[in-house]
Design a protein around this motif. Structure first.
Motif, PDB file in Angstrom:
ATOM      1  N   ALA A   1       0.843  -1.194   0.000  1.00 39.55           N
ATOM      2  CA  ALA A   1       0.000   0.000   0.000  1.00 39.55           C
ATOM      3  C   ALA A   1       0.883   1.251   0.000  1.00 39.55           C
ATOM      4  CB  ALA A   1      -0.905  -0.019   1.223  1.00 39.55           C
ATOM      5  N   ASP A   2       0.266   2.358  -0.315  1.00 38.09           N
ATOM      6  CA  ASP A   2       0.993   3.629  -0.337  1.00 38.09           C
ATOM      7  C   ASP A   2       1.528   3.941   1.066  1.00 38.09           C
ATOM      8  OD1 ASP A   2       0.687   6.902  -0.067  1.00 38.09           O
ATOM      9  OD2 ASP A   2       1.461   6.233  -2.020  1.00 38.09           O
ATOM     10  N   TRP A   3       2.777   4.460   1.135  1.00 40.02           N
ATOM     11  CA  TRP A   3       3.411   4.719   2.426  1.00 40.02           C
ATOM     12  C   TRP A   3       2.617   5.724   3.253  1.00 40.02           C
ATOM     13  CZ3 TRP A   3       5.661   4.013   6.668  1.00 40.02           C
ATOM     14  CH2 TRP A   3       6.156   5.056   7.444  1.00 40.02           C
ATOM     15  N   ALA A   4       2.006   6.689   2.614  1.00 36.76           N
ATOM     16  CA  ALA A   4       1.246   7.697   3.368  1.00 36.76           C
ATOM     17  C   ALA A   4       0.114   7.038   4.163  1.00 36.76           C
ATOM     18  CB  ALA A   4       0.689   8.745   2.408  1.00 36.76           C
ATOM     19  N   ASP A   5      -0.544   6.050   3.575  1.00 38.23           N
ATOM     20  CA  ASP A   5      -1.618   5.345   4.286  1.00 38.23           C
ATOM     21  C   ASP A   5      -1.056   4.464   5.396  1.00 38.23           C
ATOM     22  OD1 ASP A   5      -3.536   6.479   2.623  1.00 38.23           O
ATOM     23  OD2 ASP A   5      -3.326   4.877   1.128  1.00 38.23           O
ATOM     24  N   ALA A   6       0.058   3.779   5.095  1.00 40.42           N
ATOM     25  CA  ALA A   6       0.675   2.924   6.110  1.00 40.42           C
ATOM     26  C   ALA A   6       1.189   3.758   7.281  1.00 40.42           C
ATOM     27  CB  ALA A   6       1.818   2.129   5.487  1.00 40.42           C
ATOM     28  N   ARG A   7       1.664   4.962   6.983  1.00 42.17           N
ATOM     29  CA  ARG A   7       2.194   5.835   8.040  1.00 42.17           C
ATOM     30  C   ARG A   7       1.097   6.220   9.038  1.00 42.17           C
ATOM     31  NH1 ARG A   7       6.354  10.835   7.302  1.00 42.17           N
ATOM     32  NH2 ARG A   7       6.434  11.478   9.494  1.00 42.17           N
ATOM     33  N   VAL A   8      -0.121   6.408   8.527  1.00 48.72           N
ATOM     34  CA  VAL A   8      -1.242   6.737   9.410  1.00 48.72           C
ATOM     35  C   VAL A   8      -1.448   5.631  10.439  1.00 48.72           C
ATOM     36  CG1 VAL A   8      -3.736   7.113   9.510  1.00 48.72           C
ATOM     37  CG2 VAL A   8      -2.382   8.198   7.700  1.00 48.72           C
ATOM     38  N   VAL A   9      -1.426   4.376   9.981  1.00 40.57           N
ATOM     39  CA  VAL A   9      -1.600   3.241  10.892  1.00 40.57           C
ATOM     40  C   VAL A   9      -0.478   3.201  11.912  1.00 40.57           C
ATOM     41  CG1 VAL A   9      -1.698   0.723  11.042  1.00 40.57           C
ATOM     42  CG2 VAL A   9      -2.832   1.896   9.145  1.00 40.57           C
ATOM     43  N   LEU A  10       0.743   3.369  11.445  1.00 36.75           N
ATOM     44  CA  LEU A  10       1.910   3.304  12.329  1.00 36.75           C
ATOM     45  C   LEU A  10       1.857   4.388  13.402  1.00 36.75           C
ATOM     46  CD1 LEU A  10       4.709   2.069  12.951  1.00 36.75           C
ATOM     47  CD2 LEU A  10       5.678   3.657  11.293  1.00 36.75           C
ATOM     48  N   GLU A  11       1.553   5.612  13.014  1.00 36.97           N
ATOM     49  CA  GLU A  11       1.581   6.716  13.975  1.00 36.97           C
ATOM     50  C   GLU A  11       0.376   6.705  14.904  1.00 36.97           C
ATOM     51  OE1 GLU A  11       2.219  10.324  11.752  1.00 36.97           O
ATOM     52  OE2 GLU A  11       4.399   9.963  11.713  1.00 36.97           O
ATOM     53  N   GLU A  12      -0.749   6.171  14.469  1.00 40.04           N
ATOM     54  CA  GLU A  12      -1.900   6.030  15.365  1.00 40.04           C
ATOM     55  C   GLU A  12      -1.583   5.075  16.514  1.00 40.04           C
ATOM     56  OE1 GLU A  12      -5.232   4.791  13.082  1.00 40.04           O
ATOM     57  OE2 GLU A  12      -5.733   6.806  12.338  1.00 40.04           O
ATOM     58  N   ASP A  13      -0.766   4.056  16.231  1.00 42.84           N
ATOM     59  CA  ASP A  13      -0.464   3.040  17.247  1.00 42.84           C
ATOM     60  C   ASP A  13       0.793   3.355  18.048  1.00 42.84           C
ATOM     61  OD1 ASP A  13      -2.618   1.822  16.051  1.00 42.84           O
ATOM     62  OD2 ASP A  13      -1.713  -0.171  16.013  1.00 42.84           O
ATOM     63  N   LEU A  14       1.817   3.925  17.418  1.00 45.61           N
ATOM     64  CA  LEU A  14       3.109   4.092  18.091  1.00 45.61           C
ATOM     65  C   LEU A  14       3.530   5.540  18.303  1.00 45.61           C
ATOM     66  CD1 LEU A  14       5.263   1.310  16.363  1.00 45.61           C
ATOM     67  CD2 LEU A  14       3.828   1.132  18.393  1.00 45.61           C
ATOM     68  N   GLY A  15       2.920   6.463  17.600  1.00 43.29           N
ATOM     69  CA  GLY A  15       3.362   7.845  17.683  1.00 43.29           C
ATOM     70  C   GLY A  15       4.156   8.247  16.454  1.00 43.29           C
ATOM     71  N   SER A  16       4.760   9.393  16.512  1.00 44.95           N
ATOM     72  CA  SER A  16       5.473   9.935  15.362  1.00 44.95           C
ATOM     73  C   SER A  16       6.624   9.015  14.925  1.00 44.95           C
ATOM     74  CB  SER A  16       6.035  11.317  15.693  1.00 44.95           C
ATOM     75  OG  SER A  16       6.873  11.776  14.659  1.00 44.95           O
ATOM     76  N   VAL A  17       6.714   8.804  13.622  1.00 52.32           N
ATOM     77  CA  VAL A  17       7.793   7.975  13.083  1.00 52.32           C
ATOM     78  C   VAL A  17       9.143   8.618  13.373  1.00 52.32           C
ATOM     79  CG1 VAL A  17       8.795   7.035  10.964  1.00 52.32           C
ATOM     80  CG2 VAL A  17       6.315   7.027  11.259  1.00 52.32           C
ATOM     81  N   ASP A  18       9.221   9.938  13.214  1.00 55.04           N
ATOM     82  CA  ASP A  18      10.501  10.639  13.367  1.00 55.04           C
ATOM     83  C   ASP A  18      11.032  10.567  14.792  1.00 55.04           C
ATOM     84  OD1 ASP A  18      10.353  11.348  10.692  1.00 55.04           O
ATOM     85  OD2 ASP A  18       9.267  13.214  11.128  1.00 55.04           O
ATOM     86  N   THR A  19      10.143  10.502  15.781  1.00 57.48           N
ATOM     87  CA  THR A  19      10.591  10.463  17.176  1.00 57.48           C
ATOM     88  C   THR A  19      10.808   9.033  17.670  1.00 57.48           C
ATOM     89  OG1 THR A  19       8.278  10.525  17.929  1.00 57.48           O
ATOM     90  CG2 THR A  19       9.453  12.637  17.720  1.00 57.48           C
ATOM     91  N   ARG A  20      10.044   8.087  17.185  1.00 57.08           N
ATOM     92  CA  ARG A  20      10.168   6.703  17.672  1.00 57.08           C
ATOM     93  C   ARG A  20      11.302   5.934  17.002  1.00 57.08           C
ATOM     94  NH1 ARG A  20       6.172   4.498  20.723  1.00 57.08           N
ATOM     95  NH2 ARG A  20       7.937   3.174  21.288  1.00 57.08           N
ATOM     96  N   PHE A  21      11.616   6.293  15.749  1.00 58.25           N
ATOM     97  CA  PHE A  21      12.625   5.534  15.010  1.00 58.25           C
ATOM     98  C   PHE A  21      13.785   6.448  14.633  1.00 58.25           C
ATOM     99  CE2 PHE A  21       8.629   3.308  14.319  1.00 58.25           C
ATOM    100  CZ  PHE A  21       8.981   1.981  14.517  1.00 58.25           C
ATOM    101  N   GLN A  22      14.971   5.892  14.757  1.00 58.30           N
ATOM    102  CA  GLN A  22      16.172   6.642  14.395  1.00 58.30           C
ATOM    103  C   GLN A  22      16.224   6.864  12.884  1.00 58.30           C
ATOM    104  OE1 GLN A  22      19.726   4.785  15.841  1.00 58.30           O
ATOM    105  NE2 GLN A  22      21.091   6.313  14.934  1.00 58.30           N
TER     106      GLN A  22
END
Length: 534
Positions: free
Chosen positions: A75-96
């Protein structure tokens, strides 16, 4: 669905049953495969489940659907990012670091590579909106199956009735990443002390029911034999290790990785096997484990009766199955597999004959047993790719011997034999008095013999119906002649129509399976003919 139903009965709801050849089955299966791929994620998973159900589909369907890989564009990364950040928080802060290009895509999720505190990780994200799509597709399946059930025999309908619920449970389990994390951790703990295998560690703080973060382990895909050879990896040893790992998971641990296709297996540069994707995994209870051990030992000993006993005990074959016919199937399977040009025989060929037999004598397979059968054949296929001379039975026999199972089996046989000797001794003491009393009754003409006739095929009922049809037909023909002679043409026509209907009914009674003719069974000639067709 219509093609599948028509393959069972010529005119769907009436007409005599028919049997089409493997070539027709394969053509139907290819069309089904394309349809499943077009229909999307849920139906791809349905096809994978059907490939483990030889009690539902003919062998040609199983063979075609077994090649169904769970690979679709991510799937498009923008859609996958929504799922990831809803569950874990911001990608930029959680992952190096986070690579937004998916390294693999599947029907229910996709995997990305990232890093946490310098550690490489693989992040599996559930496909956006998949829950709604799956529930919608499940409603279609629940609506469709009851229609199909009306056109198949009773035993097949029993399997199909349970298929929708079983599939719904399986696909929901696979979408639950908490469950996958638990299964992964349990299997990983079972191999903690074995340096031949690598199973990723779960990062629980970075996981949820829609996101699963694991350690990233790089490796060469297990079926890329040229690359393995270039790296100097002993492919024969890898094949043996792989087979032993699944024997341990199924026979000893009771929890196993159930999707061992080459995309989920890799080999590190030092020859260790890496397991990926534990979404499809299963459990085996102790009773089934014991029966599987008995089955493997029986195959190793080429003991046909013991093979049948273990299959009956585990629920694969009915106790009412024709043992002589099934023994012939097993004998031919082993004989074919141990041909003059083959020093070892493949369990895949034996299981293939069993699955074929299951379809002809359709009995329901327990869910996890179906998974075990499929795992056994897929794993051996991978092992044969690594080592064309791989001998499954030799490896299994060595494993069972090392773990003490064969000795335990021999001990049980000795104990059973001792018990039978004791029972025989008691019977030897009791028989003479009973025999003397029976002879005395014969001498006094006071002996009665009761005979019970089993008619499970309703042969007597069929004969009675034909006699009634014949007598009615004779009477109607006689009545037609009398009425015509008495000058009653209308009544004579009515009698003629009645006679015609009776003639058709009587004719069809000799063409339907309820006729007294012998039912098709597995004979040597039949099997050779079918192998020739294939």
């Amino acid at each position: 669905m219509l093609a599948y139903a028509r393959d069972r009965r010529r005119w769907l709801v009436f007409g005599r049953p028919r049997r089409v050849g493997s070539e027709t089955h394969r053509e139907r299966a290819e069309v089904l495969l394309e349809s499943l791929l077009t229909l999307g994620p849920t139906f791809i998973k349905l096809g994978q489940l059907l490939s483990t159900r030889p009690d539902v589909l003919p062998p040609a369907y199983i063979d075609v659907l077994s090649a169904l890989q769970d690979e679709v564009p991510p799937a498009d990364w923008a859609d996958a990012r929504v799922v990831l950040e809803e569950d874990l928080g911001s990608v930029d802060t959680r992952f190096q670091d986070f690579d937004t290009d998916a390294i693999s895509g599947a029907s229910l999720g996709q995997v990305y590579r990232a890093s946490i505190d310098g550690d490489d990780v693989a992040v599996k994200i559930r496909r956006p909106g998949i829950e709604t799509l799956v529930e919608s597709d499940l409603r279609v399946i629940r609506w469709s199956l009851p229609i199909l059930i009306r056109f198949v025999d009773e035993s097949r309908s029993f399997s199909l009735e349970n298929l929708a619920d079983e599939f719904a449970k399986t696909i929901r389990e696979e979408m639950d990443y908490h469950r996958e994390a638990r299964m992964l951790a349990e299997i990983r703990s079972n191999f903690d002390d074995d340096d031949r295998f690598l199973i990723p560690e779960v990062y629980e703080a970075y996981s949820s029911d829609r996101v699963l973060t694991m350690a990233y382990i790089d490796g060469t895909k297990i079926n890329q034999v040229d690359e393995l050879d270039a790296k100097g990896i002993d492919r024969e040893q890898v094949a043996e290790n792989l087979q032993r790992s699944y024997l341990q998971m199924i026979i000893d641990d009771g929890v196993f990785h159930a999707d061992p296709h080459p995309g989920n297996l890799a080999v590190t540069d030092d020859g260790r096997i890496v397991f990926y994707d534990f979404g499809m995994s299963g459990r085996v209870d102790e009773f089934v484990q014991d029966r599987i051990v008995e089955f493997y030992i029986a195959i190793a000993n080429q003991d046909i009766d013991a093979i049948l006993d273990s299959l009956i005990a585990i629920g694969t074959l009915s106790p009412e199955a024709d043992r002589a016919v099934m023994a012939d199937v097993m004998e031919l399977a082993i004989a074919d597999a141990r041909g003059e040009d083959i020093e070892q025989y493949r369990v895949q060929q034996i299981v293939g004959q069993i699955e074929d037999s299951i379809y002809e004598f359709p009995f329901r397979l327990p869910k996890n047993l179906a998974l075990v059968l499929r795992v056994a054949t897929v794993v051996e296929g991978v092992c044969v790719t690594l080592d064309p001379d791989f001998d499954f039975i030799a490896t299994a026999t060595d494993y069972l011997t090392e773990q003490g199972y064969r000795e335990e089996s021999i001990q049980r046989v000795l104990e059973d034999t001792a018990g039978e000797v004791r029972d025989a001794s008691r019977s030897a003491v009791r028989i003479p008095p009973k025999l003397e009393r029976t002879l005395d009754r014969f001498e006094r003409d006071d002996q009665f013999v009761r005979v019970g006739v089993e008619d499970s095929d309703q042969v007597f009922a069929t004969l009675a119906k034909r006699l009634v049809y014949g007598m009615l037909l004779t009477m109607s023909l006689f009545s037609m002649g009398v009425l015509y002679a008495l000058g009653a043409p209308v009544a004579a026509v009515v009698a003629a129509v009645f006679s015609a209907v009776l003639s058709i009914v009587l004719y069809w009674s000799f063409r339907t399976p309820s006729s007294i003719s012998t039912k098709p069974q597995f004979t040597r000639q039949n099997l050779r003919q079918r192998r020739g067709e294939e």
